[in-house]
Enzyme design. Structure first.
Site, short mmCIF file in Angstrom:
data_model
loop_
_atom_site.label_atom_id
_atom_site.label_comp_id
_atom_site.label_asym_id
_atom_site.label_seq_id
_atom_site.Cartn_x
_atom_site.Cartn_y
_atom_site.Cartn_z
N ASP A 128 0.75 -1.18 0.06
CA ASP A 128 0.05 0.09 0.11
C ASP A 128 0.98 1.13 0.07
O ASP A 128 2.02 1.18 -0.30
CB ASP A 128 -1.14 -0.12 1.30
N HIS B 78 -13.41 -1.48 -7.70
CA HIS B 78 -14.64 -0.75 -7.74
C HIS B 78 -14.44 0.86 -7.70
O HIS B 78 -15.37 1.56 -8.26
CB HIS B 78 -15.56 -1.16 -6.75
#
Length: 461
Positions: free
Chosen positions: A288, A339
């Site tokens: 990340d 998404h």
């Protein structure tokens, strides 16, 4: 998932409603749980397979009741009722902005004038009365002559800050963004860019939502967003534990030479740590942003540090080289990532994972899979499409059907093959397993398909 109720006359729908209500009542009675009441919170029923009958019955009640309302209203009045639904959000915007619920005793009543006085900021008694009475008409407050009584629904805005944050996000940020979708299309066309969404159009700027949140005066909205995401994920259909315990055979990845699981965009590593606790033979790497993985590395339990590592990485760039043993596979796990992005950028993310993928490797996406029309109940279908519209208005992102995912897999080089979609019972996110095109998974691995109970093949709904 509950299937669509196809009854289309008054007595058939009433029978469906009575049948489902009987099942729900029986379940709660057998578990010694309270029956539904307007004067108390909903019964606390954990989201798991054992409690599936309760959630199936509840969904069937809502499905039948909504169908019944549409039937008796008829097409014209149904459309007219729908045209007024935005008024509820308008009232809620006022309630949230001025925190009316905070100025009402948790037990007892107060007056409209006292709320207006406590709020200040030019808020008048008339504004308080009009918005409160509108909210009371759909059950959020209970009014009595000359005073106002706090009803159980709005207590949650005081006692559950994460739910308050979600409602704030919906009313104050998403509502204007949704209304601005036509304006964004007029300005930019149907865009794939996050800075050309309804959100930016709603604030009069060409800016992506997450970029806006990073600005100094966007900090409050960012904090509310973080709280809302935490609240929606805790213990409900979006809880990360569905990825851990929801039917995917993680244990099979430990067979043979084993697998390294790379959690792409894995935040502080909460999913990787939960998997590491349950599957001691697997290794994990969390990727990340630098500041995020620093937090994860600091908070990782000592007994997991030998198997859970952290690395800063941008998922729009190529995967770094991974140290693996001979024959050891790599699983690229990405939860709730695609998404946020339009097809243009979702394809770029998948392309970075496909490049260098070997036959023994696989990709597991943890995402909503929107059911094709008519496969599930209307309430479930609408909820999925609600999420899709939220992504469109806020980010120009998208919740995808299985066929939309497959189109992405076919468009990258090398081509990828969808092996299966596993839908955890009571979970909203599916586990989508992907390999290089032409790879056949072992028969044992293919034994778990569809729902967590092993039915319904690749579709999972």
């Amino acid at each position: 998932m509950v299937k669509r109720i196809e009854a289309d006359n008054l007595f058939e729908l009433t029978a469906e409603l009575v049948s489902a209500s009987s099942k729900l009542h029986k379940f709660l009675d057998q578990k010694n749980l309270p029956q539904p009441s307007f004067d108390a919170p909903a019964p606390s029923v954990a989201l798991n397979s054992a409690n599936k009958p309760y959630y199936d019955a509840r969904s069937a009640i809502v499905e039948a009741a909504e169908q019944l309302i549409r039937l008796v209203r008829g097409p014209r009045d149904t459309l007219l009722a729908l045209s007024f639904e935005h008024c509820a959000t308008a009232s809620m915007q006022v309630v949230f902005k001025y925190k009316f619920a905070n100025h009402i005793p948790l037990h007892g009543s107060t007056t409209y004038s006292k709320i207006a006085e406590a709020v200040g900021d030019g808020v008048t008694t008339a504004l308080v009365e009009r918005t409160i009475q509108h909210c009371a008409s759909f059950g959020l407050f209970e009014t009595i002559p000359g005073a106002m009584l706090l009803q159980c629904y709005l207590v949650l805005l005081v006692t559950d800050p994460d739910l308050e944050a979600w409602m704030y996000l919906s009313a104050v940020i998403a509502y204007p963004a949704g209304a601005a979708i036509p304006k964004a299309v007029e300005q930019y066309g149907v865009s794939h860019e996050a800075d050309e969404s309804g959100y930016g159009a709603s604030i009069g700027r060409k800016i992506a939502q997450f970029q806006r949140f990073r600005e100094p005066d966007g900090k409050k909205d960012h904090e509310m967003f973080a709280r809302a995401m935490r609240g929606i994920a805790a213990g409900g259909a979006y809880d990360f534990r569905h990825a851990v315990d929801g039917g995917y055979p993680w244990h099979l990845l430990a067979e043979g030479a084993g697998h390294l699981v790379v959690d792409v965009g894995g935040g502080p590593g909460h999913v990787a740590m939960a998997l590491a606790e349950k599957y001691p033979s697997l290794r994990f790497q969390v990727q990340d942003l630098p500041e995020t993985v620093q937090v994860g590395a600091k908070n990782c339990p000592e007994h997991l540090k030998s198997r859970v590592s952290f690395q800063s990485h941008d998922f729009f760039t190529s995967q770094p080289a991974h140290e693996v043993q001979d024959g050891e596979g790599i699983v690229y796990f990405a939860r709730f990532i695609l998404h946020d992005w339009s097809d243009k950028y979702a394809t770029k993310i998948v392309q970075q994972l496909a490049t260098g993928l070997r036959p023994q490797d696989r990709i597991i996406l943890n995402e909503v899979v929107v059911p094709e029309a008519g496969q599930v109940g209307r309430e479930t279908e609408r909820r999925m499409h609600d999420r899709d519209l939220l992504m469109l208005m806020n980010l120009n992102g998208r919740e995808r059907t299985q066929s939309a995912f497959e189109a992405i897999f076919a468009s990258v080089t090398p081509k990828l093959r969808l092996q299966r979609v596993i839908h955890p019972e009571q979970g909203e996110l599916s586990l989508i397993e992907v390999t290089l095109d032409g790879v056949e998974l072992p028969a044992q691995a293919n034994g778990v398909n569809g729902h967590a109970n092993g039915t319904n093949g690749v579709n999972g709904h």
